[in-house]
Design an enzyme around this catalytic site. Sequence first.
Site, PDB file in Angstrom:
ATOM      1  N   TYR A 180       0.801  -1.213   0.169  1.00  0.00           N
ATOM      2  CA  TYR A 180       0.152  -0.111  -0.328  1.00  0.00           C
ATOM      3  C   TYR A 180       1.032   1.101  -0.017  1.00  0.00           C
ATOM      4  O   TYR A 180       2.073   1.292   0.289  1.00  0.00           O
ATOM      5  CB  TYR A 180      -1.184  -0.007   1.196  1.00  0.00           C
ATOM      6  CG  TYR A 180      -0.382   0.211   2.558  1.00  0.00           C
ATOM      7  CD1 TYR A 180      -0.230   1.533   3.102  1.00  0.00           C
ATOM      8  CD2 TYR A 180       0.324  -0.964   3.289  1.00  0.00           C
ATOM      9  CE1 TYR A 180       0.845   1.546   4.344  1.00  0.00           C
ATOM     10  CE2 TYR A 180       0.881  -0.928   4.510  1.00  0.00           C
ATOM     11  CZ  TYR A 180       1.180   0.481   5.173  1.00  0.00           C
ATOM     12  OH  TYR A 180       1.849   0.617   6.181  1.00  0.00           O
ATOM     13  N   CYS A 181       0.193   2.374  -0.712  1.00  0.00           N
ATOM     14  CA  CYS A 181       0.871   3.562  -0.264  1.00  0.00           C
ATOM     15  C   CYS A 181      -0.047   4.765  -0.329  1.00  0.00           C
ATOM     16  O   CYS A 181      -1.369   4.500  -0.182  1.00  0.00           O
ATOM     17  CB  CYS A 181       1.671   4.168  -1.494  1.00  0.00           C
ATOM     18  SG  CYS A 181       0.910   3.861  -3.271  1.00  0.00           S
ATOM     19  N   THR A 182       0.262   5.908  -0.313  1.00  0.00           N
ATOM     20  CA  THR A 182      -0.612   7.020  -0.078  1.00  0.00           C
ATOM     21  C   THR A 182      -2.133   7.058  -0.796  1.00  0.00           C
ATOM     22  O   THR A 182      -3.190   6.946  -0.571  1.00  0.00           O
ATOM     23  CB  THR A 182      -0.012   8.312   0.041  1.00  0.00           C
ATOM     24  OG1 THR A 182       1.151   8.388   0.673  1.00  0.00           O
ATOM     25  CG2 THR A 182      -0.791   9.542   0.439  1.00  0.00           C
TER      26      THR A 182
END
Length: 319
Positions: A180-182
Amino acid sequence: MATTKPYRVLLYYMYTTIENPEEFAAEHLEFCNSLELKGRILVAKEGINGTCSGTVEQTEKYMEAMNNDPRFDGIVFKIDEADGHAFKKMHVRPRPELVTLRLEDDINPHEITGKYLEPKDFYEAMKQEDTVIIDARNDYEFDLGHFKGAIKPDIESFRELPDWIRENKEVLEGKKILTYCTGGIRCEKFSGWLVREGYEDVSQLHGGIVTYGKDPEVQGELWDGQCYVFDERIAVPVNQKEHVIVGKDHFTGEPCERYVNCANPECNKKILCSEENEAKYLRACSHECRVSPRNRYVIQHELTEEQVAAALEQIEAGK
């Protein structure tokens, strides 16, 4: 969408072909300025990655124009309400890549990427055994907030991530990988790279942390801390059910969610610290940075040599 605040912050990206990024960037900057938007938009041959702020009316006009451009058909805007602008200026810059991985053989997310999981599916997957959750962001982003049980790669920039994975492959072998990331853009490429490296079960959080926090079903559950964002807000809440502070003050280790940049411009490291410790330690991450002749905190507050010496003495006495 019900609106209670006069401004909005938009976050979006799209992998799509832009033939002449330099020309597009110049024209797009002119367009954004005509709408009086502020923000930071990156443009490359592979697409667009942007975040900008403006009034409800200004952002509506921007989204309408983007949706009417066939190159951006299907683009998704993540929208936050705001009391004012989240940026000081408007920048639109051409770049070789939207996210800097610098792979010899680049990844095209249209050709290879991990499975997309919607927030509810990602939530359920995180609770399963034989699952590893990899945070695809930088260390200072992780330190402010992350999913429970997520692995923190010891990296200061995204391009270091492939090397870290290769050095720590025993952590991932035989496991289901969640990443996951922003907002999702980094994972599009990173998850594709993992698939190309031979990992078979790779999934990514569709829409990123920002979408997860807004999802009415999961309501940000299993997230601790806040989400680092690249604008003047610095941090936004994610977990609507409980707020657990995971950030630690650089100097005392006490719970803290307040980021500042080290006052030495040659360092500029992001550090978590309270207002009290910012003053006590002259907003500097180390002794070397405190005594730097270019210390911005000292200059900004017009501290005399005697005052700086007294502050250094107090720090020494407290050790």
